[in-house]
Write an enzyme that holds these catalytic residues in place. Structure first.
Site, short mmCIF file in Angstrom:
data_model
loop_
_atom_site.label_atom_id
_atom_site.label_comp_id
_atom_site.label_asym_id
_atom_site.label_seq_id
_atom_site.Cartn_x
_atom_site.Cartn_y
_atom_site.Cartn_z
N GLU A 446 -11.69 -41.45 8.03
CA GLU A 446 -11.13 -40.73 9.57
C GLU A 446 -9.86 -41.44 9.94
OE1 GLU A 446 -11.60 -38.00 10.17
OE2 GLU A 446 -13.38 -37.91 9.02
C1 LIG Z 1 -17.13 -43.55 1.54
C2 LIG Z 1 -15.89 -42.73 1.96
C3 LIG Z 1 -16.18 -41.38 2.48
C4 LIG Z 1 -14.78 -40.62 2.71
N1 LIG Z 1 -14.91 -39.29 3.19
C5 LIG Z 1 -14.02 -38.45 3.26
C6 LIG Z 1 -14.05 -37.09 3.30
O1 LIG Z 1 -14.98 -36.77 3.68
N2 LIG Z 1 -12.86 -36.51 3.37
C7 LIG Z 1 -11.83 -36.82 3.12
O2 LIG Z 1 -10.74 -36.12 3.21
N3 LIG Z 1 -11.59 -38.18 2.95
C8 LIG Z 1 -12.61 -39.14 2.95
N4 LIG Z 1 -12.51 -40.35 2.76
C9 LIG Z 1 -11.24 -40.89 2.55
C10 LIG Z 1 -10.77 -41.66 3.77
O3 LIG Z 1 -10.49 -41.25 4.85
C11 LIG Z 1 -9.46 -42.66 3.26
O4 LIG Z 1 -10.01 -43.45 2.39
C12 LIG Z 1 -8.78 -43.20 4.08
O5 LIG Z 1 -8.19 -42.31 5.14
C13 LIG Z 1 -7.46 -44.27 3.72
O6 LIG Z 1 -7.00 -43.68 2.95
P1 LIG Z 1 -6.72 -44.31 1.35
O7 LIG Z 1 -8.14 -44.89 0.91
O8 LIG Z 1 -5.93 -43.51 0.37
O9 LIG Z 1 -5.90 -45.79 1.64
P2 LIG Z 1 -4.53 -45.77 1.66
O10 LIG Z 1 -3.69 -44.94 2.56
O11 LIG Z 1 -3.91 -46.11 0.43
O12 LIG Z 1 -4.17 -47.12 2.87
C14 LIG Z 1 -4.34 -48.49 2.20
C15 LIG Z 1 -4.15 -49.44 3.25
O13 LIG Z 1 -2.80 -49.27 3.86
C16 LIG Z 1 -2.74 -48.86 5.15
N5 LIG Z 1 -1.54 -48.12 5.59
C17 LIG Z 1 -1.45 -47.01 4.85
N6 LIG Z 1 -0.41 -46.42 5.31
C18 LIG Z 1 0.21 -47.16 6.45
C19 LIG Z 1 1.01 -46.77 7.51
N7 LIG Z 1 1.82 -45.89 7.57
N8 LIG Z 1 1.21 -48.28 8.44
C20 LIG Z 1 0.38 -49.14 8.34
N9 LIG Z 1 -0.79 -49.33 7.25
C21 LIG Z 1 -0.67 -48.12 6.57
C22 LIG Z 1 -3.97 -48.48 5.48
O14 LIG Z 1 -4.48 -48.93 6.79
C23 LIG Z 1 -4.93 -49.37 4.54
O15 LIG Z 1 -5.30 -50.43 4.85
C24 LIG Z 1 -13.56 -41.09 2.61
C25 LIG Z 1 -13.48 -42.59 1.96
C26 LIG Z 1 -14.46 -43.11 1.60
C27 LIG Z 1 -14.49 -44.67 1.24
#
Ligand SMILES: Cc1cc2nc3c(=O)[nH]c(=O)nc-3n(C[C@H](O)[C@H](O)[C@H](O)COP(=O)(O)OP(=O)(O)OC[C@H]3O[C@@H](n4cnc5c(N)ncnc54)[C@H](O)[C@@H]3O)c2cc1C
Length: 603
Positions: A446
């Site tokens: 989220e």
């Molecule tokens: C168990 C689980 C359930 C989930 N359920 C859903 C779901 O139902 N539907 C759905 O759509 N998604 C879902 N997700 C996805 C989840 O919302 C994302 O994993 C999350 O939003 C982060 O995206 P990412 O994993 O690609 O990390 P990234 O976006 O690659 O981020 C990696 C790191 O970089 C940091 N970062 C990235 N951009 C910035 C910025 N601009 N400024 C500062 N820091 C930054 C982040 O805070 C993080 O620490 C789920 C994930 C998991 C693990």
């Protein structure tokens, strides 16, 4: 297996004595007939459901996990999940706060949040299936066309069909502007969707007859970035007919391609979803999909914050029971249990610190989270426009704080409560390690807690020149003026006033620095959110203390120990937890240079 008792007394204290929720809700015509007995009855019954149906399958669900069958591309949930869901549905729980027009009970969102807390204490993985359905329901209620609402909402209200939110793709999580899933218009007004989504919670399962996916995708001529994203409804089975009598028809081209193996919430199916020419229908306007999806995302952020609260409460209850039972060492002040070989560990000051940390964050979080839910009801249902705006502003300002502060605290408290068990917390037998694993995801999904912090300082505070924060500040000031001269309240009101002044000053400083260098905001955001979180908790702890002070005085010092204990926890919060803001404020003021000076290649 961990135990759990719904914290009814504290829930009722918050609802009735602190928030005056029934009177506040009765100002709204749709809740004019609500009474305290109904509220209490709903919470009691909901608590029983969680204790009897969800808790027993929490541990087994974690151990068994979900199973994927590649032949049918389908997912089986752990033993007992479907039975609990059937019982939940049959009792009408899914429609608790849904519109009566679509078969719901039309009760306040506040009660839904109280129910969520208990669901998340007893089985977060299970609770995410119906929880996501509510999010999808709310998004459709606000943005779908009448015909779409009539088709989908009755079945989602009854829980026969569940919902998901499909945003994330392998190359894009936080930065949704990069998403690639394509939606091509068809002659009949529908769209063909092609692409891959990952990490989709509740993406496939065997608990309901149909799954309604809300999918973000791009039209062929869409502008780049977030301004080119549209929202589509993509059912697993294409429905036939409408409303309650609708039936499921042909299998649609959206499939689970596999399950993620993960750290926690193992009973929830985290699916890779393949869209292979799936038929979808647009919700709302083209290229405005992200705005529409924000309804679901904001609702989900409030829910996720409450996940942090639920885990804190259950971890606390189990740690207390253990600390009273486990004999190790002697009290430094002299044995309390001389006839036994050792004293129970609850005599040790640091064990008490860990327990009180969890209790203070749980009780503070409950007052705060329930108040935000009341703001959600105010925003939607209050007859007075000014009140609706107040509710909307508070919801908007507080959403990132609920999500990030409550889930950071949830993980911290789960870990502290595990620590109370020593090595017995680390092994599986007592179930404490599951709470730590389950609590960890709440800080990530989220929108990560970093992103919440950026949202708070950037969009919610600096972009409106601190207007919403000032509205909250006015409430705090009024409280201080009303109660500041009361000698019994000084120990709570003075630190509240102090942190209020500091937040005001810090926000102005940060605003000035941000104008010169945007990295200042990025460097300060996380500790800044924690400082504001403490301002908010200080306010709610002071409000709770006020009720307790009055009750203690009224009953001559203590027929009911509940209020005296409340004051003890309030004191612990102000004296032992709030002071971390001194370090956090220094951390904010340090600025960005220490973080940014090292070249990336030197890491
Ligand atoms: C168990 C689980 C359930 C989930 N359920 C859903 C779901 O139902 N539907 C759905 O759509 N998604 C879902 N997700 C996805 C989840 O919302 C994302 O994993 C999350 O939003 C982060 O995206 P990412 O994993 O690609 O990390 P990234 O976006 O690659 O981020 C990696 C790191 O970089 C940091 N970062 C990235 N951009 C910035 C910025 N601009 N400024 C500062 N820091 C930054 C982040 O805070 C993080 O620490 C789920 C994930 C998991 C693990």
């Amino acid at each position: 297996m961990p135990s759990y008792k719904a914290p009814l007394r504290d829930q009722q204290f918050v609802l009735h004595e602190v928030l005056g929720a029934v009177d506040a809700l009765r100002e709204m015509p749709r809740y004019a007939d609500l009474d305290a007995d109904t509220v209490n009855q709903v919470i009691e019954e909901a608590g029983k459901f969680c204790e009897d149906m969800l808790l027993p399958i929490n541990r087994t669900g974690d151990e068994e996990g979900c199973t994927y069958d590649p032949a049918t591309k389908s997912v089986r949930t752990p033993k007992g999940f479907k039975e609990a869901y059937d019982a939940f549905r049959e009792a009408g729980w899914q429609g608790l706060a849904a519109e009566t027009e679509y078969g719901g009970q039309g009760l306040p969102h506040l009660l839904q949040i109280a129910f969520y807390e208990m669901q998340y204490s007893t089985n977060q993985a299970w609770a995410m299936y119906p929880g996501l359905t509510i999010g999808a329901y709310e998004c459709l209620l606000k943005h779908a066309a009448e015909e779409q609402k009539n088709l989908y909402l009755p079945k989602m209200t009854s829980g026969q069909w569940t919902g998901t939110m499909c945003l994330t793709e392998p190359h894009c999580g936080t930065d949704l502007g990069m998403l690639r899933t394509k939606a091509e218009p068809q002659a009949d007004g529908s769209y063909k969707l092609t692409g891959e989504k990952i990490f989709i919670s509740s993406g496939d399962h065997d608990m309901a007859e149909n799954i309604i996916h809300l999918v973000l995708a791009r039209l062929p001529d869409a502008p780049h970035g977030t301004k080119g994203i549209s929202l589509f409804i993509v059912p697993k089975f294409v429905p036939q007919g409408t409303g309650e009598t609708a039936k499921i028809g042909a299998r649609n081209g959206i499939f689970c391609g596999g399950l993620e193996h993960k750290m926690g919430i193992n009973g929830n199916a985290t699916c890779q979803m393949i869209l292979d020419g799936a038929t979808g229908w647009m919700i709302g306007e083209p290229n405005k999909g992200l705005n529409a999806m924000f309804v679901m995302m904001n609702g989900a952020r409030l829910g996720v914050g409450v996940q942090g609260l639920g885990i804190t409460e259950v971890a606390y209850q189990n740690a207390v029971a253990y600390a009273k039972d486990r004999l190790q060492g002697r009290s430094l002040a002299g044995p309390t249990n001389p006839e036994k070989p050792a004293d129970p560990i609850i005599v040790h000051p640091d064990v008490r610190r860990m327990l009180l940390t969890a209790r203070a964050y749980a009780e503070g979080g409950r007052a705060f989270g329930y108040w935000v839910a009341l703001m959600a009801d105010t925003q939607i249902s209050h007859p007075d426009e000014e009140q609706r705006k107040f509710g909307a502003d508070m919801m908007s300002l507080m959403t990132p704080i609920v999500k990030a502060f409550m889930t950071d605290n949830g993980f911290l408290c789960a870990s502290e409560c595990l620590q109370v068990f020593g090595g017995h917390g680390y092994i599986r037998q007592w179930g404490m390690e599951q709470f730590v694993r389950d609590a960890r995801i709440n800080m990530i999904y989220e929108g990560t807690n970093t992103i919440q912090s950026l949202d708070l300082i950037g969009r919610k505070i600096l972009m409106d020149n601190g207007a919403k924060l000032r509205v909250f500040g006015k409430m705090v000031t009024e409280f201080i003026e009303e109660n500041g001269t009361h000698p019994d309240m000084d120990e709570f009101v003075s630190p509240l006033a102090d942190i209020g002044n500091k937040v005001q000053k810090l926000t102005m400083e940060l605003g000035m620095k941000a104008m010169a260098n945007r990295d200042e905001v990025g460097a300060a955001a996380v500790p800044y959110l924690r400082v504001v979180g403490h301002l908010v908790y200080s306010y709610f702890w002071a409000r709770m203390a006020k009720v307790a002070v009055e009750r203690v005085r009224a009953d001559g010092g203590g027929v009911d120990p509940f209020y005296k204990h409340k004051l003890m926890v309030a004191r612990f919060y102000f004296q032992k937890l709030l002071p971390e803001t001194a370090t956090l404020i220094r951390n904010v003021r340090v600025g960005s240079a220490t973080l940014m000076e090292m070249p990336a290649e030197a890491f």
